[in-house]
Design a protein around this motif. Structure first.
Motif, PDB file in Angstrom:
ATOM      1  N   LYS A   1      -1.463  -1.214  16.145  1.00 46.12           N
ATOM      2  CA  LYS A   1      -1.494  -1.336  14.694  1.00 46.12           C
ATOM      3  C   LYS A   1      -0.315  -0.637  14.032  1.00 46.12           C
ATOM      4  CE  LYS A   1      -6.440  -1.939  14.302  1.00 46.12           C
ATOM      5  NZ  LYS A   1      -7.676  -1.177  14.195  1.00 46.12           N
ATOM      6  N   ARG A   2       0.588  -0.062  14.834  1.00 48.73           N
ATOM      7  CA  ARG A   2       1.662   0.734  14.243  1.00 48.73           C
ATOM      8  C   ARG A   2       2.899  -0.087  13.924  1.00 48.73           C
ATOM      9  NH1 ARG A   2       1.193   6.829  16.725  1.00 48.73           N
ATOM     10  NH2 ARG A   2      -1.072   6.904  16.594  1.00 48.73           N
ATOM     11  N   ASP A   3       2.948  -1.329  14.394  1.00 50.57           N
ATOM     12  CA  ASP A   3       4.080  -2.210  14.130  1.00 50.57           C
ATOM     13  C   ASP A   3       5.389  -1.590  14.593  1.00 50.57           C
ATOM     14  OD1 ASP A   3       5.395  -4.454  13.328  1.00 50.57           O
ATOM     15  OD2 ASP A   3       5.558  -3.859  11.230  1.00 50.57           O
TER      16      ASP A   3
ATOM     17  N   LEU B   1      -4.101   5.873  14.493  1.00 48.88           N
ATOM     18  CA  LEU B   1      -3.889   4.440  14.423  1.00 48.88           C
ATOM     19  C   LEU B   1      -3.572   3.958  15.839  1.00 48.88           C
ATOM     20  CD1 LEU B   1      -3.942   2.638  11.951  1.00 48.88           C
ATOM     21  CD2 LEU B   1      -1.458   2.837  11.824  1.00 48.88           C
TER      22      LEU B   1
ATOM     23  N   ARG C   1       8.636  -2.047  11.956  1.00 52.83           N
ATOM     24  CA  ARG C   1       9.083  -1.011  11.031  1.00 52.83           C
ATOM     25  C   ARG C   1       9.838   0.101  11.751  1.00 52.83           C
ATOM     26  NH1 ARG C   1       4.661   1.844   8.091  1.00 52.83           N
ATOM     27  NH2 ARG C   1       4.035  -0.171   7.266  1.00 52.83           N
TER      28      ARG C   1
ATOM     29  N   GLN D   1       1.003   5.463   0.001  1.00 52.96           N
ATOM     30  CA  GLN D   1       0.194   6.632   0.350  1.00 52.96           C
ATOM     31  C   GLN D   1       0.998   7.835  -0.120  1.00 52.96           C
ATOM     32  OE1 GLN D   1      -2.489   6.002   2.579  1.00 52.96           O
ATOM     33  NE2 GLN D   1      -3.238   8.075   2.674  1.00 52.96           N
TER      34      GLN D   1
ATOM     35  N   MET E   1       0.847  -1.194   0.000  1.00 50.38           N
ATOM     36  CA  MET E   1       0.000   0.000   0.000  1.00 50.38           C
ATOM     37  C   MET E   1       0.885   1.248   0.000  1.00 50.38           C
ATOM     38  SD  MET E   1      -2.832   1.029   2.766  1.00 50.38           S
ATOM     39  CE  MET E   1      -1.698   0.902   4.115  1.00 50.38           C
TER      40      MET E   1
ATOM     41  N   LEU F   1       2.881   5.144   5.720  1.00 51.12           N
ATOM     42  CA  LEU F   1       1.661   4.864   6.483  1.00 51.12           C
ATOM     43  C   LEU F   1       1.442   5.989   7.490  1.00 51.12           C
ATOM     44  CD1 LEU F   1      -0.603   2.890   7.387  1.00 51.12           C
ATOM     45  CD2 LEU F   1       1.076   1.862   8.918  1.00 51.12           C
TER      46      LEU F   1
ATOM     47  N   LEU G   1      -1.358  -4.248   8.265  1.00 54.43           N
ATOM     48  CA  LEU G   1      -1.501  -3.288   9.350  1.00 54.43           C
ATOM     49  C   LEU G   1      -2.206  -2.048   8.856  1.00 54.43           C
ATOM     50  CD1 LEU G   1       2.083  -3.850  10.415  1.00 54.43           C
ATOM     51  CD2 LEU G   1       0.188  -4.026  12.006  1.00 54.43           C
ATOM     52  N   GLY G   2      -3.022  -1.477   9.727  1.00 53.01           N
ATOM     53  CA  GLY G   2      -3.626  -0.163   9.468  1.00 53.01           C
ATOM     54  C   GLY G   2      -4.111  -0.008   8.051  1.00 53.01           C
ATOM     55  N   ASN G   3      -5.308   0.405   7.868  1.00 52.73           N
ATOM     56  CA  ASN G   3      -5.870   0.453   6.547  1.00 52.73           C
ATOM     57  C   ASN G   3      -6.492   1.824   6.367  1.00 52.73           C
ATOM     58  OD1 ASN G   3      -7.031  -0.009   4.165  1.00 52.73           O
ATOM     59  ND2 ASN G   3      -8.512  -1.527   4.885  1.00 52.73           N
ATOM     60  N   ASN G   4      -5.683   2.786   5.861  1.00 54.33           N
ATOM     61  CA  ASN G   4      -6.308   4.085   5.678  1.00 54.33           C
ATOM     62  C   ASN G   4      -6.340   4.482   4.208  1.00 54.33           C
ATOM     63  OD1 ASN G   4      -3.645   3.986   6.227  1.00 54.33           O
ATOM     64  ND2 ASN G   4      -3.639   5.618   7.751  1.00 54.33           N
TER      65      ASN G   4
ATOM     66  N   ILE H   1      -7.297  10.984  11.849  1.00 51.53           N
ATOM     67  CA  ILE H   1      -6.647   9.678  11.759  1.00 51.53           C
ATOM     68  C   ILE H   1      -5.884   9.419  13.044  1.00 51.53           C
ATOM     69  CG2 ILE H   1      -4.878   8.301  10.593  1.00 51.53           C
ATOM     70  CD1 ILE H   1      -5.543   9.830   8.039  1.00 51.53           C
TER      71      ILE H   1
END
Lengths: 368, 583
Positions: free
Chosen positions: A87-89, A83, A166, A3, A1, A72, B6-9, A81
């Protein structure tokens, strides 16, 4: 993903603001770091370094700004937003180590992998690998409470890196150890971080730790960033009085820039009470002719000589000289000002000696 | 690990972001629990206030708004006297309990009284037992005609009449005083133990004697603890129902609690008048608790240095045996003698005041404990089963609430935590009988009335703060970083609670559970208002036997309850350790 990002840095903090009630703990700071590098947030307690770290971890919310890692977005209040921390790893090493006392070393270290639903065989392999890395293989089946301080520290580190997160966060992890262990662990931590290559942010108030371990240092005070740079840069070219005083030891004196001699160099008139001396110096960012500045000279850059060589020497008296093996820690009085000087034992200085102090223009820095 | 998991934005809207941010496990659970606690605590109190302004008409069917109830509690021939009696009992009990509690704590913590380490658990036994049972036992000991001690005096010393009569207001003060002494003890023992001995030593070096030092240095330093303990005793004795009901009400000394009981049940029940009296009682106690929390408790930290040194103790010389004797006498009078009297009385088919060796029998135990026996008394056997159910389920639910509430107060620290902290104090400020009146008038028209569930609701509402305090004290000693590191390791809030927080709090949770279990096993003043036929509890069973059957049956069931409480006490001490109950 992927961004769209506002910057090409791996971790990017933009305009971070955090209030605690009426206190602005972090005041609109921005910084970024490259993947795999080691950044230290350095400052005294209350400077906002831990708040910044906790904001990245997601252990508290921020008021405005944004934090993103590897594309991310962790948090951005203007977009609502946030997180959740899990969920931040992120791997994190806490000041108290936060080793769970009701679990064994292996259970502690395998926890992040169990949470991520790794298969049992892979958990075993990875835990063994990480425990070997931190040299705790023999302790694997011990209860966490049976570990010494340094071992708890390494167990905590193993738990933080086992899932190859990460980002790795350190919240003053060495401050509870005694001096000798602390010095040993600095190098150990740095070695392990190098080996696993995880981008790391390290919070400390100990400047020696920062200088030894970091690729980059951010010096903070009162919620602001004072200076960002590599350890050598921060040490040799502090941008202001605050940084030069906080990093290492410095002789700080008020001075006025009388004239610029060449780009980056100037003559400064240093005066203390009724004494005056004119010194050639380097000038920091934004210092102009006629400015009132602070002259910063490190003790190791002050030279003690027996004979006066030119007008830029000042005459002083040795107040005390403490022999520390490879060097001598001296205090030299110049009127009421006391110079901190590091001298060589062969100079055979003793209290009461009349001597002269000489300075190099390259190591005499005029800062704001 | 890749970013995909992880995290889905992906292109989220602002509002859905905001909604997602609010709908965390943590928020949902804490909001639900806050609402439950808020409704459970506040609703009965609001209804109580409203009911006090509803006046029942002469026929007893309709109500109208007005101050009639308040006028009546002032003009009634009995209630003002009951109010006065309550004040006398509370004052007397407070003085006696404070004197006993402080002197026992001082002997155990600051002197070289022999055996003080093993005496402490025995000093605390009354804390786990029921004062109502204490009253029954002392009635058997000090009743003028049939009292064991009086008979002993007549037999041995040939004394005419009675040397002792506990069936009056002084008997109530005596029994409540010895039973509430451990409350004061627990409030002062901590600061006495932690006190810097050099404070006393420096007084001794100025020439002050032992007595002078104790009076001018030691006691003033622990005064906040003493005052806190005294206020708690005053409030607890004001709400005590069983002891005055057994010892003074039948002989003409009514108290507020016995009057509330009379108005809440019985043929001419007037719930609204009962609610008004409960209001008056509750107003006094909540005011005192407010004073204690706001002004006295915060000061108690000033005396404590917090260092972990072992303080020197005072050498009492020959007086140490006096201190020892005093301690032994307290245990004998508060624990041993009452239990002996219960054993003796319970073994007789009828009690006439004389021990008759050839008539000893276990019939009273068969009738009260063996629910399968055809001669068993339902009120007693129901009571045992109902109480075990209520204690087990009640303690479990209360500890779940206590856990979440403690977490919110001490970990989340959001805006709601101040409100929750307040909600945890309110039930402590209201005597059980007052809260029970509130619960009664609130739920009397709902299906839960006349079931065990209304008792459960009353128990949990009144007592979950005790469990909360047990958990909170441990939670405060555990670093928050242990929770945070689990979140950082990728665990959700619920997983963190399940795998880290709860396992670490386990001793506190178990200790709190047992404490609530024992409180629920002996609970009388809520049960007596809310029970109906079929939902009797253990203490209500004792009340029933005492009122409608005879003393030997009462003694048998009382002893059964006492044994259950003692077992729980041992379990509590093993799990929670020595310092668990201290303030």
């Amino acid at each position: 993903m992927s961004q769209e990002t506002t910057s090409n840095k791996y971790l990017q903090v933009n305009n971070l603001v955090k209030w605690f009630g009426d206190d602005k703990a972090v005041n609109d700071i921005s910084f970024g770091i490259d993947e795999g590098s080691f950044l230290t947030l350095l400052g005294p307690s209350g400077c906002g370094k831990t708040t910044t770290l906790m904001s990245i971890a997601g252990l508290h919310t921020i008021n405005s700004g944004s934090i993103q890692v590897g594309g991310l977005v962790y948090t951005e209040p203007s977009q609502s937003i946030f997180l959740a921390p899990e969920k931040r790893d992120i791997g994190m090493v806490f000041q108290s180590y936060a080793i769970w006392p009701h679990m064994s070393v292996t259970q502690n270290v395998s926890y992040p992998l169990e949470i991520r639903k790794f298969p049992k065989s892979e958990i075993d392999d990875r835990v063994a690998e990480v425990l070997a890395l931190v040299d705790l293989t023999d302790m694997a089946s011990k209860m966490a409470t049976q570990l010494s301080g340094g071992q708890q520290q390494r167990c905590s580190l193993a738990r933080a890196i086992v899932s190859s997160p990460r980002l790795l966060l350190f919240d003053e992890p060495l401050s509870n150890l005694d001096l000798k262990l602390r010095e040993q662990m600095r190098l150990e931590l740095k070695r392990i971080q190098n080996e696993v290559g995880i981008t790391s942010i390290y919070v400390t108030h100990d400047q020696a730790e920062a200088l030894v371990m970091s690729d980059d240092i951010i010096v903070m005070s009162k919620g602001n960033i004072e200076q960002t740079g590599a350890p050598l840069e921060i040490y040799s070219q502090p941008v202001n009085k605050y940084v030069s005083n906080f990093i290492g030891v410095a002789n700080l004196l008020e001075a006025r820039i009388s004239k610029l001699t060449s780009p980056g160099h100037a003559e400064a008139v240093v005066s203390y009470e009724d004494m005056t001396v004119q010194l050639p110096c380097k000038i920091g960012v934004g210092v102009k002719e006629g400015d009132d500045t602070t002259i910063s000279i490190r003790p190791e850059n002050v030279h003690i000589i027996r004979e006066k060589t030119n007008d830029q020497c000042i005459e002083g008296k040795v107040e005390n000289a403490i022999f520390l093996g490879n060097h001598v820690d001296c205090r030299v009085s110049w009127g009421n000002f006391e110079w901190k000087v590091i001298a060589h034992p062969r100079d055979r200085l003793k209290a009461g000696d009349k001597i002269f102090l000489r300075f190099d223009s390259e190591h005499t820095l005029a800062v704001q | 690990m890749t970013t995909n998991t992880l995290g889905n934005n992906t292109k989220p809207t602002r509002w859905s972001n905001r909604l997602n941010a609010l709908c965390t496990q943590e928020n949902i659970i804490t909001i639900v629990v806050s609402i439950i606690v808020g409704v459970a605590v506040i609703l009965p109190l609001i209804t109580l206030v409203i009911s006090s302004f509803l006046v029942l008409d002469d026929l007893g069917f309709d109500t109208e708004w007005g101050f009639g109830n308040y006028i009546e509690i002032v003009t009634d021939p009995v209630i003002p006297k009951a109010f006065l009696n309550t004040i006398i009992i509370c004052s007397g009990c407070t003085v006696l309990a404070t004197l006993l509690g402080v002197s026992l704590a001082w002997t155990n913590a600051r002197t070289n009284c022999p055996g003080r380490a093993w005496l402490e658990p025995f000093n605390l036994i009354p804390f786990f037992l029921s004062p109502f049972i204490g009253a029954i036992a002392w009635h058997n000991l000090g009743e003028p005609q049939t009292g064991l001690l009086n008979n002993l005096a007549r037999d041995v010393f040939n004394i005419e009449g009675a040397i002792l009569n506990v069936d009056n207001i002084w008997g109530v003060i005596w029994v409540t005083g010895i039973f509430f002494a451990p409350l004061v003890y627990l409030f002062v023992i901590g600061s006495l133990r932690r006190m810097d001995p050099s404070l006393e030593d420096s007084a001794r070096t100025t020439g002050a004697g032992l007595l002078k030092t104790t009076m001018t240095i030691t006691l003033p330093l622990v005064m906040p603890g003493i005052l806190s303990g005294a206020i708690i005793v005053f409030v607890t004795s004001a709400g005590e129902f069983g002891v005055p009901f057994k010892l003074s009400a039948p002989y003409g000394w009514e108290t507020l609690t016995t009057q509330i009981f009379t108005k809440a049940v019985g043929d001419d029940a007037n719930h609204y008048l009962g609610a008004t009296m409960a209001m008056a009682l509750g107003a006094i106690t909540i005011f005192l608790i407010f004073i204690q929390r706001r002004y006295i408790a915060p000061r108690s930290f000033e005396t404590v240095t917090g260092k972990g040194f072992r303080p020197n103790v005072l050498d009492l010389g020959g007086w140490k045996w006096v201190a020892f004797a005093f301690n032994i006498v307290f245990i004998f009078v508060a624990v041993v003698l009452p239990i002996i009297s219960l054993i003796i009385v319970s073994l007789h088919p009828v009690w006439t005041g004389e021990i008759v060796a050839e008539k000893l029998t276990f019939i009273n135990y068969t009738k009260t404990l063996f629910f399968w026996d055809e001669n068993s008394i339902d009120a007693a056997t129901n009571g045992i089963l109902n109480s075990l159910f209520l204690a087990f389920v009640g303690a479990s639910i209360a500890m779940v609430l206590a856990l979440v509430v403690s977490y919110m107060i001490h970990r989340t620290k959001g805006a709601g935590s101040a409100i929750l902290d307040f909600l945890c104090v309110v039930p402590i400020g209201f005597p059980g009988i007052v809260l029970a009146m509130g619960v009664l008038v609130t739920y009397i028209q709902t299906p839960i009335y006349a079931t065990l569930w209304i008792l459960l609701l009353g128990y949990i509402t009144r007592f979950f703060p005790y469990g909360q305090r047990n958990i909170a004290s441990i939670m405060l000693s555990i670093s928050e970083e242990l929770d945070q590191s689990s979140r950082m390791a990728g665990a959700t809030w619920v997983t963190t609670m399940r795998r880290i927080t709860i396992p670490l709090l386990k001793p506190g949770i178990f200790a709190g559970w047992i404490l609530l279990f024992v409180i629920f096993l002996r609970e009388l003043s809520i049960s007596i208002i809310l029970y109906t036929s079929g939902t009797e509890t253990l203490a209500v069973g004792v009340y029933y036997l005492s009122n409608f059957e005879n003393e030997p049956l009462t003694a048998a069931l009382s002893l059964a309850q006492t044994v259950l409480c003692l077992i729980c006490m041992f379990a509590f001490r093993r799990l929670a350790g020595k310092e668990a109950l201290t303030a």
